[in-house]
Design an enzyme around this catalytic site. Structure first.
Site, PDB file in Angstrom:
ATOM      1  N   ARG A 264       9.546  14.053  15.141  1.00 39.28           N
ATOM      2  CA  ARG A 264       9.395  12.844  14.319  1.00 39.28           C
ATOM      3  C   ARG A 264      10.045  13.142  12.975  1.00 39.28           C
ATOM      4  O   ARG A 264       9.749  14.150  12.349  1.00 39.28           O
ATOM      5  CB  ARG A 264       7.927  12.418  14.181  1.00 39.28           C
ATOM      6  N   HIS A 268       3.534  11.921   9.365  1.00 41.30           N
ATOM      7  CA  HIS A 268       2.563  11.706  10.453  1.00 41.30           C
ATOM      8  C   HIS A 268       2.117  10.237  10.436  1.00 41.30           C
ATOM      9  O   HIS A 268       2.130   9.558  11.458  1.00 41.30           O
ATOM     10  CB  HIS A 268       1.368  12.639  10.261  1.00 41.30           C
ATOM     11  N   TYR A 277       4.559  20.519   4.478  1.00 44.16           N
ATOM     12  CA  TYR A 277       4.475  21.459   5.600  1.00 44.16           C
ATOM     13  C   TYR A 277       5.756  21.591   6.420  1.00 44.16           C
ATOM     14  O   TYR A 277       5.798  22.377   7.357  1.00 44.16           O
ATOM     15  CB  TYR A 277       3.286  21.108   6.518  1.00 44.16           C
TER      16      TYR A 277
HETATM   17  C1  LIG Z   1     -10.646  13.542  18.793  1.00 45.18           C
HETATM   18  C2  LIG Z   1      -9.854  13.517  17.516  1.00 45.18           C
HETATM   19  N1  LIG Z   1      -9.807  14.626  16.743  1.00 45.18           N
HETATM   20  C3  LIG Z   1      -9.082  14.621  15.599  1.00 45.18           C
HETATM   21  C4  LIG Z   1      -8.401  13.488  15.202  1.00 45.18           C
HETATM   22  C5  LIG Z   1      -7.587  13.492  13.916  1.00 45.18           C
HETATM   23  N2  LIG Z   1      -6.155  13.458  14.226  1.00 45.18           N
HETATM   24  C6  LIG Z   1      -5.440  12.317  14.128  1.00 45.18           C
HETATM   25  S1  LIG Z   1      -3.848  12.526  14.565  1.00 45.18           S
HETATM   26  C7  LIG Z   1      -4.079  14.179  14.889  1.00 45.18           C
HETATM   27  C8  LIG Z   1      -2.942  15.046  15.339  1.00 45.18           C
HETATM   28  C9  LIG Z   1      -2.435  14.709  16.689  1.00 45.18           C
HETATM   29  O1  LIG Z   1      -1.240  15.392  16.945  1.00 45.18           O
HETATM   30  P1  LIG Z   1      -0.448  15.217  18.276  1.00 45.18           P
HETATM   31  O2  LIG Z   1      -1.379  15.118  19.427  1.00 45.18           O
HETATM   32  O3  LIG Z   1       0.580  16.287  18.340  1.00 45.18           O
HETATM   33  O4  LIG Z   1       0.246  13.777  18.155  1.00 45.18           O
HETATM   34  P2  LIG Z   1       1.308  13.238  17.089  1.00 45.18           P
HETATM   35  O5  LIG Z   1       0.526  12.702  15.940  1.00 45.18           O
HETATM   36  O6  LIG Z   1       2.226  14.352  16.719  1.00 45.18           O
HETATM   37  O7  LIG Z   1       2.030  12.130  17.783  1.00 45.18           O
HETATM   38  C10 LIG Z   1      -5.411  14.537  14.639  1.00 45.18           C
HETATM   39  C11 LIG Z   1      -5.935  15.884  14.813  1.00 45.18           C
HETATM   40  C12 LIG Z   1      -8.495  12.351  16.032  1.00 45.18           C
HETATM   41  N3  LIG Z   1      -7.837  11.218  15.745  1.00 45.18           N
HETATM   42  N4  LIG Z   1      -9.200  12.393  17.187  1.00 45.18           N
END
Ligand SMILES: Cc1ncc(C[n+]2csc(CCOP(=O)(O)OP(=O)(O)O)c2C)c(N)n1
Length: 370
Positions: A264, A268, A277
């Site tokens: 990306r 985020h 980061y």
């Molecule tokens: C169960 C849960 N734990 C923590 C979060 C907080 N959170 C939101 S986005 C994220 C990171 C997700 O990363 P990834 O799965 O790599 O997806 P990307 O955002 O890179 O598309 C986290 C930890 C959440 N939304 N749900």
């Protein structure tokens, strides 16, 4: 925070890194075989789909900055993964996107104004569109993977010929739901496609700090299901991989775990600052300038004489008009009422939600400080 560099760049270096399926190089050369499966009209559809998505994504960020939309999760850079996978599906296939996969949802038939409504906090943005099997975006990480196993299992029991695809990121692969979904899908051989966009980061956590596994696709072996690692910025490779996964699933050969290596470019979400980061030179030089999914296909189409700047100008004009019309429709909705959010959790309102609703109502009556 110390910048760790870009761990996913290693995936593109050929020195001892795990294999990745690729058909179209970043220079727009075909290196694999497309077996006559991707014809000119599909190539143009792929290209136009990615252009539409990028235009929509950029517009959405601007709208958020202007205060016309809430926090937004951009996907620029991931268009080949999202459009390529969605184009390989049929209308009857179930789609379970995350908050970053509205690109895939749009290509699978989600209307643009509904995506705007979602990010404008209208509940209408979370309703499954009539006649389409697109679930609301999942914000709780990895929960949708289990749901996708459920619908796939139901399809199998009913003898329906369709698959369920669950989108998720690299971060989701550290959740228990990832394990539960893959395990169940493996045991019951459900027609599920687990489509992971490994963009290298779970918010600020680089993949190498999150997992000791070298790849995500290798984890398929633990569940005895099929696993593939693919260049997620090569739309031909993504489409072929998902198409094959669909065929396998429909033949009764069970689920596939796909790891699409992508990136990306942006934050985020619009509430995040990725400069803290990630090294921005790597983002712009390594990825945007040299490995962009749209530029890569454009180079190929130009060489083949399938596409020119005049066509691009016309198509972009149409897309901008289309997006603006959907935006107008979304902005024409009455302002969303925060109290409505309590309506859609349970069929009957529970006591604790009633209490929360009353509390919110009082806060709203007092007026929220701007
Ligand atoms: C169960 C849960 N734990 C923590 C979060 C907080 N959170 C939101 S986005 C994220 C990171 C997700 O990363 P990834 O799965 O790599 O997806 P990307 O955002 O890179 O598309 C986290 C930890 C959440 N939304 N749900």
């Amino acid at each position: 925070m110390e910048k760790t560099g870009n761990p996913i760049m290693k995936a593109y270096s050929n020195e001892g890194e795990p294999e990745m399926f690729r058909v179209l190089t970043p220079d727009g050369e075909i290196v694999g075989t497309i077996d006559g499966k991707i014809d000119k009209s599909l190539m143009l559809k792929m290209y136009e789909s990615m252009l539409l998505l990028r235009t929509f994504d950029r517009k959405s960020i601007n709208l958020q900055r202007q205060g016309r939309m809430g926090t937004y999760a951009p996907f620029e850079g991931q268009e080949a993964s999202q459009a390529g996978s969605a184009l390989a599906l049929s209308a009857g296939d179930w789609m379970f996107p995350t908050y970053r996969d509205h690109g895939a949802a749009i290509i699978h038939g989600q209307e643009l104004y509904r995506v705007f409504l979602y990010w404008m906090a209208h509940f209408e943005g979370s309703i499954c569109p009539e006649g389409k099997r697109i679930l609301p975006p999942s914000v709780p990480i990895a929960t949708q993977m289990v749901h996708a196993v459920g619908t796939a299992w139901a399809s199998k029991i009913k003898g329906e010929k369709n698959v369920s695809i669950a989108y998720f990121g690299d971060g989701a692969t550290s959740e228990g739901d990832f394990h539960e979904a893959l395990n169940f899908a493996g045991v019951y051989k459900t027609p599920t496609i687990f489509f992971c966009q490994n963009n290298g980061y779970a918010i600020s956590v680089p993949f190498e700090k999150q997992s000791a596994s070298k790849t995500i696709s290798q984890r398929a072996a633990a569940y005895d299901i099929h696993g593939v690692r693919v260049d997620g910025n090569d739309i031909f490779a993504v489409w072929l991989t998902v198409k094959e996964a669909v065929e396998r699933a429909l033949k009764g050969e069970g689920p596939t775990l796909i790891e699409a290596i992508t990136f990306r470019y942006g934050a985020h979400t619009t509430a995040d600052n990725p400069n803290i980061y990630r090294d921005q030179d790597e983002v712009s030089t390594f990825w945007r300038e040299n490995r962009d999914p749209i530029t890569r296909l454009k180079k190929y189409l130009n060489k083949e004489g399938y596409w020119n700047e005049e066509q691009e100008g016309m198509v972009l004009k149409q897309f901008n008009e289309l997006i603006d019309a959907h935006l107008q429709k979304a902005e024409g909705y009455p302002k969303s009422n925060p109290l409505e959010m309590f309506k859609h959790v349970y069929a009957e309102e529970s006591w604790h939600l009633k209490e929360q609703k009353q509390e919110l109502n009082q806060i709203l009556k007092k007026g929220v400080k701007k």
